[in-house]
Design an enzyme around this catalytic site. Sequence first.
Site, PDB file in Angstrom:
ATOM      1  N   HIS A 149       0.832  -1.205   0.000  1.00  0.00           N
ATOM      2  CA  HIS A 149       0.000   0.000   0.000  1.00  0.00           C
ATOM      3  C   HIS A 149       0.870   1.260   0.000  1.00  0.00           C
ATOM      4  O   HIS A 149       0.598   2.209  -0.731  1.00  0.00           O
ATOM      5  CB  HIS A 149      -0.918   0.015   1.233  1.00  0.00           C
ATOM      6  CG  HIS A 149      -2.161  -0.800   1.085  1.00  0.00           C
ATOM      7  ND1 HIS A 149      -2.132  -2.159   0.888  1.00  0.00           N
ATOM      8  CD2 HIS A 149      -3.479  -0.446   1.118  1.00  0.00           C
ATOM      9  CE1 HIS A 149      -3.374  -2.617   0.819  1.00  0.00           C
ATOM     10  NE2 HIS A 149      -4.213  -1.605   0.947  1.00  0.00           N
ATOM     11  N   HIS A 198       0.902  -3.888   9.316  1.00  0.00           N
ATOM     12  CA  HIS A 198       2.289  -3.693   8.908  1.00  0.00           C
ATOM     13  C   HIS A 198       3.103  -3.151  10.071  1.00  0.00           C
ATOM     14  O   HIS A 198       2.589  -2.405  10.914  1.00  0.00           O
ATOM     15  CB  HIS A 198       2.394  -2.689   7.750  1.00  0.00           C
ATOM     16  CG  HIS A 198       2.254  -3.298   6.400  1.00  0.00           C
ATOM     17  ND1 HIS A 198       3.153  -4.222   5.886  1.00  0.00           N
ATOM     18  CD2 HIS A 198       1.326  -3.107   5.428  1.00  0.00           C
ATOM     19  CE1 HIS A 198       2.768  -4.570   4.667  1.00  0.00           C
ATOM     20  NE2 HIS A 198       1.657  -3.917   4.375  1.00  0.00           N
TER      21      HIS A 198
END
Length: 234
Positions: A149, A198
């Site tokens: 992302h 993450h």
Amino acid sequence: MTDPAKKPLARRIETRALLIWLGGAAAIWGFFNVASEVTEGDTAAMDQKLLLMLRRPGTLGDPIGPRWLEESMRDVTALGGFTFLTLATIVALLLFSFHGKRRQAWILAGAVLAAQVSSEVLKTFYDRPRPSLVPHGSYVYTQSFPSGHSTLSATVFLTLATLIASVEARASTKILIYVLAVLTTIAVGFSRVYLGVHWPSDVLAGWSLGATWAFGAWIVLEWMRRRDVSREGV
């Protein structure tokens, strides 16, 4: 014979090109420096500390802030998702093409494709597991490092900002475009850590990788501009 009036323009382009090259080199160095630290385990303590800072003490499944903030972070993280960025890229390519800016269209397509491929290859190479310290606030399907992302959002938004600025005359509009691109990129990266999908170092590496491709697109654009100036000066 070269027009003397065009020499200052050529010098400005050369100076700008040098700064862009330096920026690109810094982005590449940033990625591999983070990757080296991650591989050696040197980021583990800081990653865990930063991740836990975004969770309520004693309740790891509950991010800090009100419920609407968590839902907003899911909306923000979608801006860096494959579906949204693919649609945004297609729309941008069509608009550039319709306005006769085929150069910008090709540069954007190349940067996005390179970012997507490099992200997937590097994820497989480093094979870092997703954080298991906290529950995930979003579905995940791939490895953790680097953040896809963050990589794709940095590439798409920063490259788009550069290409749009290249055809925009007003300095204030250019500044606004760059500010929006940077803030959106930062927001997407933060959302990935906030949702627990993450580690912070994944996001930092993703930003560096995405910036590398954005700088690469900028370098190609400046090279084409310089070539045009040289042709006009002949």
